[in-house]
Design a protein around this motif. Structure first.
Motif, PDB file in Angstrom:
ATOM      1  N   ILE A  49      42.796  52.072  43.538  1.00 23.26           N
ATOM      2  CA  ILE A  49      41.539  51.579  43.928  1.00 23.26           C
ATOM      3  C   ILE A  49      40.920  50.454  42.780  1.00 23.26           C
ATOM      4  O   ILE A  49      41.053  51.195  41.741  1.00 23.26           O
ATOM      5  CB  ILE A  49      40.562  52.748  44.372  1.00 23.26           C
ATOM      6  CG1 ILE A  49      40.796  53.200  45.769  1.00 23.26           C
ATOM      7  CG2 ILE A  49      39.067  52.120  44.205  1.00 23.26           C
ATOM      8  CD1 ILE A  49      40.514  52.511  46.850  1.00 23.26           C
ATOM      9  N   ALA A  50      40.763  49.518  43.232  1.00 25.65           N
ATOM     10  CA  ALA A  50      40.127  48.635  42.132  1.00 25.65           C
ATOM     11  C   ALA A  50      38.881  48.470  42.401  1.00 25.65           C
ATOM     12  O   ALA A  50      38.367  48.302  43.398  1.00 25.65           O
ATOM     13  CB  ALA A  50      41.031  47.182  42.066  1.00 25.65           C
ATOM     14  N   GLU A  51      37.886  48.026  41.252  1.00 28.82           N
ATOM     15  CA  GLU A  51      36.649  47.714  41.465  1.00 28.82           C
ATOM     16  C   GLU A  51      36.665  46.399  42.351  1.00 28.82           C
ATOM     17  O   GLU A  51      35.613  46.153  43.076  1.00 28.82           O
ATOM     18  CB  GLU A  51      35.873  47.211  39.969  1.00 28.82           C
ATOM     19  CG  GLU A  51      35.999  48.587  39.353  1.00 28.82           C
ATOM     20  CD  GLU A  51      34.806  49.680  39.781  1.00 28.82           C
ATOM     21  OE1 GLU A  51      33.923  49.036  40.110  1.00 28.82           O
ATOM     22  OE2 GLU A  51      35.253  50.582  39.657  1.00 28.82           O
ATOM     23  N   ASP A  52      37.322  45.381  42.099  1.00 29.20           N
ATOM     24  CA  ASP A  52      37.448  43.933  42.803  1.00 29.20           C
ATOM     25  C   ASP A  52      38.619  44.290  43.902  1.00 29.20           C
ATOM     26  O   ASP A  52      39.689  44.235  43.677  1.00 29.20           O
ATOM     27  CB  ASP A  52      37.840  43.065  41.675  1.00 29.20           C
ATOM     28  CG  ASP A  52      37.959  41.600  42.435  1.00 29.20           C
ATOM     29  OD1 ASP A  52      37.811  41.498  43.649  1.00 29.20           O
ATOM     30  OD2 ASP A  52      38.105  40.897  41.754  1.00 29.20           O
ATOM     31  N   PRO A  53      38.036  44.171  45.181  1.00 34.40           N
ATOM     32  CA  PRO A  53      39.037  43.974  46.296  1.00 34.40           C
ATOM     33  C   PRO A  53      40.031  43.074  46.377  1.00 34.40           C
ATOM     34  O   PRO A  53      40.748  43.256  47.295  1.00 34.40           O
ATOM     35  CB  PRO A  53      38.009  44.092  47.614  1.00 34.40           C
ATOM     36  CG  PRO A  53      36.824  43.481  47.117  1.00 34.40           C
ATOM     37  CD  PRO A  53      36.813  43.888  45.650  1.00 34.40           C
ATOM     38  N   THR A  54      39.833  41.771  45.612  1.00 36.17           N
ATOM     39  CA  THR A  54      40.709  40.963  45.722  1.00 36.17           C
ATOM     40  C   THR A  54      41.993  41.136  44.803  1.00 36.17           C
ATOM     41  O   THR A  54      42.799  40.370  44.724  1.00 36.17           O
ATOM     42  CB  THR A  54      40.286  39.425  45.332  1.00 36.17           C
ATOM     43  OG1 THR A  54      39.577  39.651  43.931  1.00 36.17           O
ATOM     44  CG2 THR A  54      38.727  39.137  46.217  1.00 36.17           C
ATOM     45  N   HIS A 155      31.340  45.366  50.679  1.00 40.06           N
ATOM     46  CA  HIS A 155      31.922  46.340  49.772  1.00 40.06           C
ATOM     47  C   HIS A 155      30.490  46.574  48.767  1.00 40.06           C
ATOM     48  O   HIS A 155      30.157  45.826  48.695  1.00 40.06           O
ATOM     49  CB  HIS A 155      32.998  45.592  48.811  1.00 40.06           C
ATOM     50  CG  HIS A 155      34.334  45.496  49.524  1.00 40.06           C
ATOM     51  ND1 HIS A 155      35.344  46.326  49.572  1.00 40.06           N
ATOM     52  CD2 HIS A 155      34.534  44.287  50.304  1.00 40.06           C
ATOM     53  CE1 HIS A 155      36.448  45.784  50.424  1.00 40.06           C
ATOM     54  NE2 HIS A 155      35.982  44.577  50.661  1.00 40.06           N
ATOM     55  N   TYR A 156      30.341  47.870  48.719  1.00 38.11           N
ATOM     56  CA  TYR A 156      29.270  48.229  47.768  1.00 38.11           C
ATOM     57  C   TYR A 156      29.834  49.187  46.389  1.00 38.11           C
ATOM     58  O   TYR A 156      28.870  49.668  45.865  1.00 38.11           O
ATOM     59  CB  TYR A 156      28.239  48.862  48.532  1.00 38.11           C
ATOM     60  CG  TYR A 156      28.538  49.969  49.297  1.00 38.11           C
ATOM     61  CD1 TYR A 156      28.554  51.269  48.740  1.00 38.11           C
ATOM     62  CD2 TYR A 156      28.484  49.807  50.844  1.00 38.11           C
ATOM     63  CE1 TYR A 156      28.736  52.408  49.431  1.00 38.11           C
ATOM     64  CE2 TYR A 156      28.850  50.983  51.423  1.00 38.11           C
ATOM     65  CZ  TYR A 156      28.924  52.367  50.974  1.00 38.11           C
ATOM     66  OH  TYR A 156      29.230  53.458  51.562  1.00 38.11           O
ATOM     67  N   ARG A 157      31.066  49.283  46.198  1.00 35.04           N
ATOM     68  CA  ARG A 157      31.505  49.780  45.048  1.00 35.04           C
ATOM     69  C   ARG A 157      30.782  49.455  43.895  1.00 35.04           C
ATOM     70  O   ARG A 157      30.507  50.357  42.928  1.00 35.04           O
ATOM     71  CB  ARG A 157      32.970  49.714  45.004  1.00 35.04           C
ATOM     72  CG  ARG A 157      33.604  50.483  43.775  1.00 35.04           C
ATOM     73  CD  ARG A 157      35.309  50.236  43.806  1.00 35.04           C
ATOM     74  NE  ARG A 157      35.901  50.677  44.935  1.00 35.04           N
ATOM     75  CZ  ARG A 157      36.265  52.064  45.277  1.00 35.04           C
ATOM     76  NH1 ARG A 157      35.879  52.867  44.373  1.00 35.04           N
ATOM     77  NH2 ARG A 157      36.552  52.428  46.517  1.00 35.04           N
ATOM     78  N   GLN A 158      30.489  48.397  43.610  1.00 40.63           N
ATOM     79  CA  GLN A 158      30.032  47.907  42.141  1.00 40.63           C
ATOM     80  C   GLN A 158      28.181  47.756  42.410  1.00 40.63           C
ATOM     81  O   GLN A 158      27.734  47.266  41.521  1.00 40.63           O
ATOM     82  CB  GLN A 158      30.402  46.673  41.901  1.00 40.63           C
ATOM     83  CG  GLN A 158      32.009  46.640  41.804  1.00 40.63           C
ATOM     84  CD  GLN A 158      32.665  45.221  41.464  1.00 40.63           C
ATOM     85  OE1 GLN A 158      32.769  44.566  42.424  1.00 40.63           O
ATOM     86  NE2 GLN A 158      33.010  44.738  40.146  1.00 40.63           N
TER      87      GLN A 158
END
Ligand SMILES: [Mg+2]
Length: 290
Positions: A49-54, A155-158
């Protein structure tokens, strides 16, 4: 949709055992099967899983394992993801593997692609919702609105925890005002999925893959998302389902703790696991893969 498993497995309230404690059992089940349908999620399973979905790409060992599955006459590997199909294909970077994108709304099985009609008609509505949503959440730092064509992911991970509720309420408002009743919101992992209200999910996608697979073959599915639960239920008791993570409630029969452990498990399958697949039918030429 026709889920082959007519008796959904009730969700267990306690965590399933780690796969490491069940190797003997897994080996037995593989040895009784003439083939394996290996279904897997992408983000958080094949890739960390990465902070940045790209950013995410599958790890090198996972690429190797998938290549082994693809080249083995008794295995059909398939990736089922919430990502758009084109994005998924590009990230995977491996030809000859069935890919299902947008939670099953877009599928590329045996080299032929299709988009569900309900999904295709929702595309302009999704586009409109994304643009309007973009205007509202622009000032909430860390929010990423990803337009995936027939679906979208917010996305709201960050995002600061205190602001997550505001993001959710904007999504609900915009979807109910501009979704023309055609869209639904589903919980994803640190994200909200906006999808056409089609009766279709990762479970239906897995059922569709099974239609293309010899029905004597064992089905295994591995994934980390709440959306993977639908696929675990389709696997049922007849197959092997593996949850990646530590969710308390899951329909999966087994689990691994994280994507690092998933990689080790998938590697085990691609080596020791395949080595024990039943050879009873292989002497007769084996079941046709395609
Ligand atoms: Mg995932």
């Amino acid at each position: 949709m026709n889920h082959r498993s007519s008796q959904p497995t009730p969700e267990s309230t306690s965590q399933p055992p780690l796969v490491w404690a069940a190797f003997e059992e897994l080996r037995d089940r593989l040895s009784e099967s003439p083939g394996l349908l290996f279904g897997t999620d992408f983000d958080g399973t094949l890739s960390p899983i990465a902070e940045d979905p790209t950013v995410p790409e599958p790890t090198e060992p996972n690429v190797q394992s998938l290549g082994t599955f693809r080249d083995h006459p008794q295995v059909r590997p398939a990736v089922i993801s919430g990502r758009g199909l084109a994005d998924l294909r590009e990230r995977l970077g491996l030809a000859g593997i069935d890919c299902v994108g947008n939670h099953g709304l877009e599928a590329d099985i045996d080299g032929s692609g299709e988009t569900l009609p309900d999904a295709a008609s929702a595309e302009p509505v999704v586009d409109d919702v994304c643009r309007r949503l973009g205007g509202r959440v622009d000032d909430i730092e860390g929010t990423v609105v990803e337009n995936k064509g027939v679906t979208a992911t917010v996305h709201y991970r960050q995002v600061d925890r205190a602001a997550v509720e505001t993001v959710e309420s904007h999504v609900q408002t915009v979807v109910s005002e501009y979704g023309r009743g055609e869209l639904e919101i589903h919980d994803g992992k640190e994200s909200l999925e906006i999808r056409p209200a089609a009766d279709w999910d990762k479970g239906s996608a897995l059922s569709q893959l099974r239609e293309h697979t010899d029905d004597t073959w064992l089905t295994l599915y591995i994934g980390d998302d709440t959306t993977d639960e639908a696929a675990f239920r389709v696997v049922g008791d007849e197959g092997i389902s593996v949850h990646v993570g530590d969710r308390e409630t899951t329909a999966a029969g087994y689990r691994v703790r994280d994507s690092t452990e998933a990689e080790v498990f998938i590697r085990w399958l691609a080596t020791d696991g395949l080595a024990v697949l039943s050879t009873a039918d292989r002497s007769k030429g084996g079941p046709a893969k395609r």
